[in-house]
Structures are given as C-alpha cells and as structure tokens.
Design an enzyme around this catalytic site. Sequence first.
Site, PDB file in Angstrom:
ATOM      1  CG  ASN A  25       9.522 -98.842  25.607  1.00 38.68           C
ATOM      2  OD1 ASN A  25      10.730 -98.568  25.644  1.00 38.68           O
ATOM      3  ND2 ASN A  25       9.052-100.060  25.869  1.00 38.68           N
ATOM      4  CG  PHE A  28      18.869 -99.978  28.183  1.00 41.80           C
ATOM      5  CD1 PHE A  28      17.635-100.540  28.403  1.00 41.80           C
ATOM      6  CD2 PHE A  28      19.943-100.828  27.908  1.00 41.80           C
ATOM      7  CE1 PHE A  28      17.447-101.915  28.345  1.00 41.80           C
ATOM      8  CE2 PHE A  28      19.775-102.204  27.857  1.00 41.80           C
ATOM      9  CZ  PHE A  28      18.521-102.750  28.069  1.00 41.80           C
ATOM     10  CB  SER A  47      16.035-103.765  25.640  1.00 42.64           C
ATOM     11  OG  SER A  47      15.673-102.546  25.011  1.00 42.64           O
ATOM     12  CG  ASN A  91      13.531 -99.869  22.327  1.00 40.52           C
ATOM     13  OD1 ASN A  91      13.104 -99.906  21.179  1.00 40.52           O
ATOM     14  ND2 ASN A  91      12.773-100.085  23.385  1.00 40.52           N
ATOM     15  CB  THR A  92      20.278-101.257  23.449  1.00 36.97           C
ATOM     16  OG1 THR A  92      19.763-100.429  24.488  1.00 36.97           O
ATOM     17  CG2 THR A  92      21.791-101.136  23.399  1.00 36.97           C
ATOM     18  CE  LYS A 143      11.518-108.197  30.547  1.00 39.83           C
ATOM     19  NZ  LYS A 143      11.065-106.973  31.198  1.00 39.83           N
ATOM     20  CG  ASN A 156      12.080-106.742  27.063  1.00 37.74           C
ATOM     21  OD1 ASN A 156      11.366-105.750  26.975  1.00 37.74           O
ATOM     22  ND2 ASN A 156      13.256-106.724  27.650  1.00 37.74           N
TER      23      ASN A 156
HETATM   24  C1  LIG Z   1       7.485 -97.748  28.930  1.00 34.03           C
HETATM   25  C2  LIG Z   1       8.116 -99.100  29.101  1.00 34.03           C
HETATM   26  C3  LIG Z   1       9.453 -99.198  29.507  1.00 34.03           C
HETATM   27  C4  LIG Z   1      10.034-100.456  29.674  1.00 34.03           C
HETATM   28  N1  LIG Z   1      11.347-100.528  30.102  1.00 34.03           N
HETATM   29  C5  LIG Z   1      11.904-101.748  30.315  1.00 34.03           C
HETATM   30  C6  LIG Z   1      13.228-101.858  30.802  1.00 34.03           C
HETATM   31  O1  LIG Z   1      13.892-100.866  31.089  1.00 34.03           O
HETATM   32  N2  LIG Z   1      13.757-103.108  30.948  1.00 34.03           N
HETATM   33  C7  LIG Z   1      13.045-104.239  30.667  1.00 34.03           C
HETATM   34  O2  LIG Z   1      13.554-105.345  30.837  1.00 34.03           O
HETATM   35  N3  LIG Z   1      11.759-104.158  30.240  1.00 34.03           N
HETATM   36  C8  LIG Z   1      11.191-102.949  30.065  1.00 34.03           C
HETATM   37  N4  LIG Z   1       9.898-102.876  29.628  1.00 34.03           N
HETATM   38  C9  LIG Z   1       9.163-104.141  29.326  1.00 34.03           C
HETATM   39  C10 LIG Z   1       8.328-104.605  30.501  1.00 34.03           C
HETATM   40  O3  LIG Z   1       9.114-104.917  31.622  1.00 34.03           O
HETATM   41  C11 LIG Z   1       7.528-105.859  30.094  1.00 34.03           C
HETATM   42  O4  LIG Z   1       8.430-106.905  29.803  1.00 34.03           O
HETATM   43  C12 LIG Z   1       6.651-105.605  28.863  1.00 34.03           C
HETATM   44  O5  LIG Z   1       6.121-104.300  28.887  1.00 34.03           O
HETATM   45  C13 LIG Z   1       5.486-106.600  28.792  1.00 34.03           C
HETATM   46  O6  LIG Z   1       4.622-106.469  29.890  1.00 34.03           O
HETATM   47  P1  LIG Z   1       3.252-105.620  29.832  1.00 34.03           P
HETATM   48  O7  LIG Z   1       2.537-106.061  28.588  1.00 34.03           O
HETATM   49  O8  LIG Z   1       2.530-105.979  31.087  1.00 34.03           O
HETATM   50  O9  LIG Z   1       3.648-104.183  29.772  1.00 34.03           O
HETATM   51  C14 LIG Z   1       9.290-101.632  29.438  1.00 34.03           C
HETATM   52  C15 LIG Z   1       7.940-101.519  29.054  1.00 34.03           C
HETATM   53  C16 LIG Z   1       7.360-100.286  28.886  1.00 34.03           C
HETATM   54  C17 LIG Z   1       5.913-100.204  28.476  1.00 34.03           C
END
Ligand SMILES: Cc1cc2nc3c(=O)[nH]c(=O)nc-3n(C[C@H](O)[C@H](O)[C@H](O)COP(=O)(O)O)c2cc1C
Length: 364
Positions: A110, A114, A173, A175-176, A214, A243
């Site tokens: 992704n 934000f 993140s 992406n910012t 985080k 993350n």
């Molecule tokens: C579509 C998507 C959006 C995410 N948005 C955020 C976010 O807004 N803030 C954040 O701290 N992590 C975000 N994450 C990261 C997740 O919280 C997590 O740290 C990461 O996906 C690893 O866990 P997983 O492998 O179980 O998905 C996002 C992940 C995905 C897949």
Amino acid sequence: MIGLLEAFTRPLLRLLDPEDAHRLAIRALAIPPFVKLVADEPRLAVRAFGLNFPNPVGMAAGFDKHAEVPDALLRLGFGFVEVGTVTPVPQAGNPRPRVFRLNRDQGVINRLGFNSEGADAVLRRLAARAEGGGIVGVNIGANRESADRIADYVRLIETFAPVVSYFSVNISSPNTPGLRELQQAKVFDDLLARVMDARARMSRQAGTTPVLIKIAPDLTLNELDDLVGAARQHHVDGMIVGNTTVRRPPGLRDKPTASEAGGLSGRPLFPLATRMLAETYVRVEGAFPLIGVGGIDSGATALAKIRAGACLIQLYSALVFHGLRLIANIKSDLANELRRGGHAGLDALVGADAAAMTAERWPS
Ligand SMILES: Cc1cc2nc3c(=O)[nH]c(=O)nc-3n(C[C@H](O)[C@H](O)[C@H](O)COP(=O)(O)O)c2cc1C
C-alpha cells in the site's frame, strides 16, 4: 455465522479493487448489531501499559483509519483495536490505485499516504463511544504539508487523550515523504520530549494515557540502538514493531505487482519484522512491553511473535487472505499452547526465543 457470511462474500470481495473491497467491509461492519461478544479464556488475558487486555490479538492500524467500526471489531473477538492513522487536518492521500494484493505471496503493498478524515471527525466518533469499554487506541501521524510535524503529534495527543486507551505514534509509514526521518536520533529525541510533555499536561484531565512508538522494520541495528535508548530515557510505555517494509524479499512471486511503490505487509514481511522484534526485545531489557506486528497469519506465527518478544500482537493483511475466522483460530491455538505447557498466561513465553533469534542469519 461468521464462517457462513465469509464463504459467500470473500470470493466476491477478492474480485474487487482492494480499496473498494475494504470500503465494503467497513460498511458491512457498520451495520449494527454484528455479532455478540463471546468471553475469552482467562489465560489469554494480558496486562500491559496499565491496561487489561481480554486477549492479545489486536486489529492493526490502517483497517479502521477513521474510527468507523471499533466496536464491531471488538465484538468480532479482537482484544484491542488501533484506529488511524489520523492526521490533524483531513487529507486525501495518494492517487488511486494505491493498494495492491500479492495473491500468490499472500502480501499487500500500500501507498495510501495517510488518507484521513482528520482529527475532528475521528474525535466525534471516539467521543461518542468513549464510555463503551474495550481497548481502543489511536495511531497518530503528521499531515503531509505540515510545517512542524512534531507539533502535529502534540496537537493529536491533546485532542485524543480523553477518549482513547493508548497512543501509537506513527513515525514509520513509508508513504509520507520524510516521515521516517523522525526516527533519526536528534529529531526523535525532540519528538519524544514534546510528545511526553503533552501527555503529562493532559494527564490532569485525562489520566495518564500510554504512549507507544510504532517503528519501521527497515531500521539498521545502529538506528535501533539509538531509538530504544531514547525511548527508555523518555520512559515511553511501549513500542510497536513494526510497520510495512520498503524492501522486497527476493523470493516474491507476484512479479509485476511486487514492483509497485509502497509498504509491503503480510506473509513476506514476517521474517524481517519478527527479527526486528527480537532485536528490539533484547535491547529494551524489560523496560517496557512490545506489540509484535507483521505477517501473522496463524496460531504458529502468532506464537513465534510472542516468543520473539511481543506480549501483544496485531494483524491486518492476513484477514484479506484468511478471513475473520483467523482471529478465533489464533486465540484457540494460543490457549491450547498454554494449556499444553501448563502456563497460566502468556508471560511465560514472551521473549523465550529472542536471544537465539538474534544469533541467526539475517533474513533476506
Ligand atoms: C492497506 C494498509 C493500510 C495501512 N495503514 C496503516 C496506517 O494508517 N498506519 C499504520 O501505522 N500502519 C498502517 N498499516 C500497517 C499495519 O498496521 C501493519 O503494521 C502492517 O500491515 C504489518 O502487519 P500485517 O502483515 O499483519 O498486515 C497499513 C497496512 C495496510 C495493509
């Protein structure tokens, strides 16, 4: 009931663009009442950051970015829910498409950037359910165009302290642009000083709200040394590791999709995120607890995170591939493991493999 619903809906959802499928899932969860809360086994309870978690399995940030369905998620069996990331001012995020499924790898990329309805909208929702119980934390982030990013975090602490169980300060993140620079030692120290000061000021009216940081799984071990040192010095309440990654492990099979820009999550993230968790655990030396995130998709991977040093876990991507029944499966596997070992709680297993893991070859 959940199984039946999923049997019909999951194949259909998979045909949709991932972001449209996600929107539909949120809409479905928003229809009350979804399911009735079932009590967890007492041995799954965890006490951390001064909070009592009924079970260790949390919904990771990014699923319920705008706090639309935290209570539905709690009713589905999560022990806690992290809403957000929320930014002070609403912002649209990056242009679509910006979420990609790697079906063969069971991963997600992704680059949402934000997208947030902003603090006011999220505050209204959280304030309306604040007396409802259940552990709901908020993940906070800076606006992309902000002139003073640390001031954004301070403002969000002031805004949300009265209505949330904990804060997750998202400096990881990918992406910012520039956000991960907040992890550099000097800036991080300044960030923590101002964030912890804001928390202390708010404690008079809101009590002491735990502050967790985080972090990214892409840090070098030297950077991790600095971060953990500063976090200990400023007495943060915990860390979330971590993350998404900007790396692309060599074995990925969904080739064209794997080259999309953004953060990779799900199964391919598990080795790196779990190693970083173990590395963090040995550096923290019990000063504060850790939440393990990244690639959990079964009872076995949940247990491995706990043995690497997590007292709580979170997941997101695996829900896309395994559905909601995964939550109950993980909880029952963990409870069975505890029963087999004659343990009254997960404490006995937290970090059991951390030191050994840090001696293994670095995961590719
Ligand atoms: C579509 C998507 C959006 C995410 N948005 C955020 C976010 O807004 N803030 C954040 O701290 N992590 C975000 N994450 C990261 C997740 O919280 C997590 O740290 C990461 O996906 C690893 O866990 P997983 O492998 O179980 O998905 C996002 C992940 C995905 C897949």
